[in-house]
Design a protein around this motif. Sequence first.
Motif, PDB file in Angstrom:
ATOM      1  N   VAL A  34       0.857  -1.183   0.000  1.00 58.31           N
ATOM      2  CA  VAL A  34       0.000   0.000   0.000  1.00 58.31           C
ATOM      3  C   VAL A  34       0.886   1.223   0.000  1.00 58.31           C
ATOM      4  CG1 VAL A  34      -1.709   1.336   1.299  1.00 58.31           C
ATOM      5  CG2 VAL A  34      -1.871  -1.166   1.243  1.00 58.31           C
ATOM      6  N   LEU A  35       0.569   2.185  -0.920  1.00 57.95           N
ATOM      7  CA  LEU A  35       1.338   3.421  -1.016  1.00 57.95           C
ATOM      8  C   LEU A  35       0.386   4.583  -0.797  1.00 57.95           C
ATOM      9  CD1 LEU A  35       3.950   5.004  -1.711  1.00 57.95           C
ATOM     10  CD2 LEU A  35       3.224   4.916  -4.128  1.00 57.95           C
ATOM     11  N   ILE A  36       0.705   5.413   0.196  1.00 60.05           N
ATOM     12  CA  ILE A  36      -0.108   6.577   0.502  1.00 60.05           C
ATOM     13  C   ILE A  36       0.750   7.805   0.372  1.00 60.05           C
ATOM     14  CG2 ILE A  36      -1.490   7.754   2.275  1.00 60.05           C
ATOM     15  CD1 ILE A  36      -2.030   5.022   3.522  1.00 60.05           C
ATOM     16  N   GLY A  37       0.338   8.760  -0.479  1.00 67.22           N
ATOM     17  CA  GLY A  37       1.119   9.979  -0.703  1.00 67.22           C
ATOM     18  C   GLY A  37       0.331  11.217  -0.327  1.00 67.22           C
ATOM     19  N   ILE A  38       0.963  12.086   0.434  1.00 67.24           N
ATOM     20  CA  ILE A  38       0.349  13.355   0.828  1.00 67.24           C
ATOM     21  C   ILE A  38       1.380  14.456   0.577  1.00 67.24           C
ATOM     22  CG2 ILE A  38      -0.697  14.683   2.702  1.00 67.24           C
ATOM     23  CD1 ILE A  38      -1.366  12.047   4.075  1.00 67.24           C
ATOM     24  N   GLY A  39       1.156  15.250  -0.431  1.00 65.19           N
ATOM     25  CA  GLY A  39       2.118  16.318  -0.778  1.00 65.19           C
ATOM     26  C   GLY A  39       3.485  15.724  -1.109  1.00 65.19           C
ATOM     27  N   HIS A  40       4.534  16.195  -0.399  1.00 66.05           N
ATOM     28  CA  HIS A  40       5.890  15.656  -0.615  1.00 66.05           C
ATOM     29  C   HIS A  40       6.142  14.417   0.209  1.00 66.05           C
ATOM     30  CE1 HIS A  40       6.945  19.212  -2.931  1.00 66.05           C
ATOM     31  NE2 HIS A  40       6.483  20.000  -1.920  1.00 66.05           N
TER      32      HIS A  40
END
Length: 409
Positions: A34-40
């Motif tokens: 699972v990959l979760i990205g928030i901004g940088h």
Amino acid sequence: MKNIMYFLGSLLVAIIAAFLANKWLGGFENPGYVLIGIGHWSLETSLIVFSVSLIMAFFVFYVSFRFLGWLFRLPGQVKNRGKNIKFNRSQEALIAGLVDSAEGNWEKAEKVLIKHASQSGAPLIHYLTAARAAQSRGALDKRDEYLKKAADGAPGSDVAIGLTQAELHLSEKQFGQALETLARLHSINPTHASVLRLLHQAYQQAGDWEGIRKLIPSLNTHKVLMEAEIKLLETEVFSKLLKQAAERGSVEEIELLWSEIPDYIRQMKGVSAIYFAAMIDAGAGAKVEGGLARALSTTWDQTLVVLFGNVRSLNDSRQFETAEQWLPMHPRDAVFLAVLGKLSMKCGDKQKAETYLTKSISIEPTVTAYQLFGDLLFAQGDKDRASECYKQGLELASSAIISRIDSIS
């Protein structure tokens, strides 16, 4: 205990769910990620770790929200628990107060009832029972105070409070206050059986026979008393009213009252005797002379015979002749013979008077016959025999009094 069970159950479900998710995903060669990205920022983790973490996070949030809900409800629960404790204590106090009242421990009952009245589910019972206890120990001020508190605390219970108040006033012979309360209750509910019954008792104890007379139709209509009791009450009421009218000496009042009495009551010997006696005492005996004669011709009664002899007739000779017509049917009635002697004296026939009085005394000596015979002898100048008659009459009267005293003692 219930909350702990909920917590342990939820924890067990979360652990089982996490275990099953881990086992199921671990069975794949590539369980994924699972990959979760928030901004940088970015977060990468395996699907197994994410699933287990998600299950545990749900458990933590669930438990946290339940705990917050419990915290919000806690003040109310504490308050309700306190109320329940006070309510249970008040119920126990009510039972204890009723038991103490039944046993005559008035002061103890009063204290325990008042102490817990405000927390009770039935404060009215507390105050009314306390009022009875206060009166029983003579504290009438406290009694009135508790009745006022009962009225303030239960504004819809006017009849129950009023009935208790009236009963307490009656037991203390406070008839004016009792009648005032009952009149108010009667205006609120004119058909209430207990109100009518207490009104009857209050009027009777106060001697207000006119009040009972007005109340009788309601007592009959609403079946407060049985039919036989109503008739007995009517007889008593009209008898008392006739006696009161006789004491006032108003012929018009006596005649008006007699005209309003039902026929079945007027035909009773005792009631008619009161009416005839009232008219005679009021100086209107001549008006009832004919009625007395008709009554005696129908039913012989010694009381009516004596009353007939007391009538101040407009025609003494006719009165005497009427009485002599009954002699063949009652030749040995001592009372009647004494009356004939009296009427003979009124007509101036001293010989007949002596004959009748002598025969009356020979059959049954009475104080009246001795007195009349003494008066007759004294008028004839025979003072020695007159004195002997008076003496025998006094001895007979004193013997009767002594016998009555002996029977009482």
